[in-house]
Design a protein around this motif. Structure first.
Motif, PDB file in Angstrom:
ATOM      1  N   GLU A   9       0.902  -1.289   0.043  1.00  0.00           N
ATOM      2  CA  GLU A   9       0.111   0.107  -0.046  1.00  0.00           C
ATOM      3  C   GLU A   9       0.831   1.110   0.012  1.00  0.00           C
ATOM      4  OE1 GLU A   9      -2.259  -0.355   3.624  1.00  0.00           O
ATOM      5  OE2 GLU A   9      -3.309  -2.199   2.942  1.00  0.00           O
ATOM      6  N   PRO A  10       0.514   2.385  -0.616  1.00  0.00           N
ATOM      7  CA  PRO A  10       1.136   3.659  -0.425  1.00  0.00           C
ATOM      8  C   PRO A  10       1.461   3.888   0.994  1.00  0.00           C
ATOM      9  CG  PRO A  10      -0.652   3.822  -1.918  1.00  0.00           C
ATOM     10  CD  PRO A  10      -0.804   2.652  -1.226  1.00  0.00           C
ATOM     11  N   GLY A  11       2.645   4.072   1.302  1.00  0.00           N
ATOM     12  CA  GLY A  11       3.144   4.466   2.700  1.00  0.00           C
ATOM     13  C   GLY A  11       4.032   3.339   3.165  1.00  0.00           C
ATOM     14  N   ASP A  12       3.902   2.106   2.388  1.00  0.00           N
ATOM     15  CA  ASP A  12       4.528   1.098   3.242  1.00  0.00           C
ATOM     16  C   ASP A  12       6.258   1.299   2.948  1.00  0.00           C
ATOM     17  OD1 ASP A  12       2.333  -0.152   3.851  1.00  0.00           O
ATOM     18  OD2 ASP A  12       2.454  -1.402   2.132  1.00  0.00           O
ATOM     19  N   LEU A  13       6.961   0.818   3.636  1.00  0.00           N
ATOM     20  CA  LEU A  13       8.653   0.770   3.630  1.00  0.00           C
ATOM     21  C   LEU A  13       9.143  -0.532   2.983  1.00  0.00           C
ATOM     22  CD1 LEU A  13       9.119   2.359   7.438  1.00  0.00           C
ATOM     23  CD2 LEU A  13       8.308   3.337   5.223  1.00  0.00           C
ATOM     24  N   ILE A  14      10.024  -0.049   2.419  1.00  0.00           N
ATOM     25  CA  ILE A  14      10.984  -1.358   1.687  1.00  0.00           C
ATOM     26  C   ILE A  14      12.359  -1.279   2.020  1.00  0.00           C
ATOM     27  CG2 ILE A  14      11.599  -2.465  -0.283  1.00  0.00           C
ATOM     28  CD1 ILE A  14       8.799  -1.155  -1.772  1.00  0.00           C
ATOM     29  N   LEU A  15      13.082  -2.385   2.529  1.00  0.00           N
ATOM     30  CA  LEU A  15      14.228  -2.272   3.079  1.00  0.00           C
ATOM     31  C   LEU A  15      15.102  -3.259   2.164  1.00  0.00           C
ATOM     32  CD1 LEU A  15      14.050  -2.209   6.795  1.00  0.00           C
ATOM     33  CD2 LEU A  15      14.073  -0.310   5.277  1.00  0.00           C
ATOM     34  N   GLY A  16      16.251  -2.936   1.638  1.00  0.00           N
ATOM     35  CA  GLY A  16      17.011  -4.010   1.029  1.00  0.00           C
ATOM     36  C   GLY A  16      18.536  -4.199   1.525  1.00  0.00           C
TER      37      GLY A  16
END
Length: 144
Positions: A9-16
């Motif tokens: 959803e817009p606003g979710d965080l993605i870490l790599g």
């Protein structure tokens, strides 16, 4: 990686993460904007919009949902969009609004909505601060 990116959803965080990151488990962070796009910051491109598929290159990936109503997350996304084109600097500290790194963009976007995603961090925000934040829930995490 083959992580399922559906349901974001817009606003979710993605870490790599790449192996042997010098400052924690995760080395990069982005803010999901919707429609397969992520707002993030890079030294050579500044704060810009990228396709989410480039996160497949990371050895480890983590998807996080901020524990807030969607209207607050939408306001955070709207704020983050105003920072598109800003300068990137790896050591962009919490104070100031002239330079950003990949974590400061989303920290400031949510801080302006009353949510501090890195409350224990004094000066600089690492992606790991978000993974450990009491303000988020884990959606999925995968490592090779």
């Amino acid at each position: 990686n083959q992580i399922d990116l559906s349901g974001l959803e817009p606003g979710d965080l993605i870490l790599g993460s790449y192996p042997d990151c010098s400052y924690g488990e995760y080395s990069h962070a982005g803010l999901y904007m919707g429609n397969g796009k992520v707002l993030e910051g890079f030294v050579d491109m500044g704060v810009n919009m990228q396709d989410i598929e480039h996160y497949r290159q990371y050895c480890k990936i983590c998807l996080l949902r901020v524990n807030a109503p969607q209207k607050i997350k939408n306001r955070a996304v709207k704020y983050a969009l105003t920072r598109q084109g800003c300068l990137f600097y790896p050591l962009a500290f919490k104070p100031g609004d002239r330079i950003f790194n990949c974590t400061k963009i989303m920290w400031q976007a949510y801080k302006d909505q009353g949510i501090d995603l890195a409350p224990g961090s004094k000066l600089w925000i690492s992606p790991d601060c978000f993974r450990q934040s009491p303000c988020v829930s884990l959606i999925r995490e995968e490592s090779l």
